[in-house]
Design an enzyme around this catalytic site. Structure first.
Site, PDB file in Angstrom:
ATOM      1  N   ASP A  84       0.552  -1.507  -0.649  1.00  0.00           N
ATOM      2  CA  ASP A  84       0.023   0.427  -0.173  1.00  0.00           C
ATOM      3  C   ASP A  84       0.559   1.336  -0.047  1.00  0.00           C
ATOM      4  O   ASP A  84       0.404   2.385   0.689  1.00  0.00           O
ATOM      5  CB  ASP A  84      -0.816   0.127   1.326  1.00  0.00           C
ATOM      6  CG  ASP A  84      -1.918  -1.321   1.061  1.00  0.00           C
ATOM      7  OD1 ASP A  84      -2.382  -1.834   0.307  1.00  0.00           O
ATOM      8  OD2 ASP A  84      -1.749  -1.515   2.361  1.00  0.00           O
ATOM      9  N   GLU A 139     -11.630   1.487  -2.332  1.00  0.00           N
ATOM     10  CA  GLU A 139     -11.008   1.245  -1.147  1.00  0.00           C
ATOM     11  C   GLU A 139      -9.737   1.947  -1.240  1.00  0.00           C
ATOM     12  O   GLU A 139      -9.511   2.727  -2.445  1.00  0.00           O
ATOM     13  CB  GLU A 139     -10.523  -0.396  -0.538  1.00  0.00           C
ATOM     14  CG  GLU A 139      -9.186  -1.021  -1.045  1.00  0.00           C
ATOM     15  CD  GLU A 139      -9.090  -1.818  -0.697  1.00  0.00           C
ATOM     16  OE1 GLU A 139      -9.857  -2.366   0.401  1.00  0.00           O
ATOM     17  OE2 GLU A 139      -8.974  -2.824  -0.902  1.00  0.00           O
TER      18      GLU A 139
END
Length: 516
Positions: A28, A196
């Site tokens: 991420d 997301e």
């Protein structure tokens, strides 16, 4: 999806780089440019220290320079390993002369820290929004002085998913000024799911949300734009696997280089290797020529590139550190504990080498339960990992070694019993609650061994060691297939442990850790 095997990449043409630029589990990623410098941070989940800080001058060659989070909070929640908790999908920004990092802890809420110098000291974590399932936050300070925050939701904690929520935020990042509202509802978009990881930007008179969808292994990167920060937003898919072998390319950072060129960093999920980081060129389509113009075009017309010219002339080849001589008994920035560290885990001394106390615990039979395992990311390419080990003391059952940790684990090292010190090799399958022998033990004269793991394509691991008068490494046990660890790729680990009992159990000394 079957994990792609690690292979030695072909040589990139002169003047180009080859993806992935970070070939290990830097999950991420988010990145920014400040002057001529680039900084990147990534998810660290339940490890401490967390929030690694990487630095680059060209977006291709990265070095780890520290961590922004020394201990996870609340501290009592991270006294044992929690590999699917802690720091999820941070955002890093530079505003008003300070560096800021926001992240979501799915069990506690959205946290924020800041620092004048990216190397610290960083402020203590401030809980900006308490609650379960609050993940992937990203701030934006607008040109008019107002501030905003957008975040996603984890269904496992909140029952909500596929939705992005926006807030007004105080400019000091200490308070949210409203109850929040949905800015993008993925359920209203045909074919979109698991929306997301939003990143909020302002560009060309539009508010932009870069957000992935479709899941970590098979998803895509979306871009959303609106004239108003709270929407309505229109959407477009700007990066997907297409005809390439790069599965699920998404979730990362848009960065503008000093020369005005645009770039996008994103991850690719690769099984036991975790989420490796790719760098894509990016441009804006027909910007300023009408209402429908000006969308980002990432990679090669929306598909990942394997190689490309770098943003600026490349620096000398570099990668985050792996090797360590442990000068003064200290370990480098590449290492973290599997939970908040405790007193007395390391033994201070004046020379080189890492001294770990053999910590007594009822969980000595299962490395996955131990907080006192020192770990670093497993490389994404074939390599050889070596370390020298000496086991001191007389405590029966004390053991120490070199491990590959995931939902399954295996290790090779030394164990003390009534007959002396022996070389052992053990493993445990994902569902197993206790480790078991992977090979017959053998004596280790003077309590010393030179340990080796060969990491082969497909995350297969071959264990071997030299002890006593051995002139070559002797193979130990069958191949072991590394596995991920919940959201985390497999880790290389060093540990020292002993079964429950009274009194000190001894010390393990590790020297010359090498990855070649």
């Amino acid at each position: 999806m079957t994990a792609l095997p690690a292979t030695a990449p072909p040589t990139a043409p002169a003047g180009t780089y080859r993806n992935p630029v970070l070939d290990a589990d830097w999950s991420d990623p988010d990145a920014i440019r400040v002057g001529d410098d680039y900084y990147l941070t990534a998810s660290s989940f339940g490890r401490a220290p967390g929030l690694p800080i990487l630095h680059s001058r060209d977006l291709v060659n990265w070095r780890i320079i520290g961590h922004a989070l020394q201990r996870l909070e609340p501290e009592q929640a991270f006294t044992a390993p929690r590999h699917d908790c802690g720091v999820w999908a941070p955002s890093i920004r530079h505003h008003a002369g300070r560096f800021w990092i926001f992240w979501g802890d799915p069990d506690h809420g959205i946290y924020q820290i800041s620092a004048e110098d990216v190397r610290g000291p960083w402020s203590r974590p401030h809980l900006l929004k308490a609650g379960r399932g609050l993940i992937d936050p990203c701030p934006l300070w607008d040109d008019d002085g107002r501030a905003y925050l957008v975040h996603a939701w984890a269904k496992s904690r909140s029952g909500i998913k596929n939705r992005l929520t926006g807030h007004r935020m105080s400019p000091d990042g200490r308070e949210l000024l409203d109850q929040g509202r949905t800015v993008v509802d993925g359920d209203a978009l045909p074919g979109w799911f698991t929306l997301e990881g939003p990143k909020l930007y302002r560009h060309g008179g539009w508010y932009w949300i870069f957000a992935p969808a479709g899941g970590v292994e098979t998803g895509w990167q979306g871009a959303f734009r609106s004239r108003e920060v709270f929407g309505p937003y229109e959407e477009r898919i700007v990066l997907a696997q297409g005809r390439t072998g790069v599965n699920g390319p998404h979730q990362g950072a848009w960065v503008r280089a000093a020369d005005g060129s645009d770039w996008f960093l994103h991850f690719q999920q690769r099984g036991a290797y975790g989420r490796v980081v790719h760098l894509q060129p990016m441009r804006w389509s027909d910007e300023g020529r009408g209402e429908e113009a000006g969308w980002p075009v990432v990679g090669d017309e929306g598909e990942p590139v394997a190689a490309h010219r770098p943003p600026v002339p490349a620096e000398s080849p570099a990668a985050p550190a792996t090797d360590d001589d442990f000068p003064g008994g200290r370990f480098g920035h590449q290492w973290s504990w599997t939970a908040n560290p405790g007193q007395g885990w390391t033994v201070a001394h004046g020379g080189d080498g890492l001294r770990l106390a053999c910590r007594r615990t009822a969980d000595a039979h299962d490395l996955r339960r131990l907080p006192n395992v020192l770990v670093q990311r497993m490389p994404g390419r074939p390599c050889t990992v070596e370390v020298e080990l000496r086991l001191d003391g007389a405590g029966a059952g004390a053991r120490a070694g070199l491990a590959v940790l995931g939902d399954a684990f295996a290790w090779i090292g030394l164990e003390r019993d009534a007959l002396g010190t022996r070389l052992v090799h053990r493993f445990a399958e994902p569902a197993a609650e206790h480790e078991r022998d992977a090979a017959h033990s053998r004596p280790a004269p003077e309590g010393r061994a030179h340990l080796r793991i060969e990491l082969l394509p497909g995350a297969r691991c071959l264990f071997s060691a030299r002890t006593g008068d051995d002139t070559a490494f002797r193979s130990s046990g069958p191949p072991f297939a590394a596995t991920p660890w919940r959201w985390v790729g497999a880790q290389l680990g060093l540990f020292a442990v002993a079964p429950e009992g009274g009194g000190p159990a001894g010390t393990a000394v590790f020297t010359r850790f090498r990855v070649t």
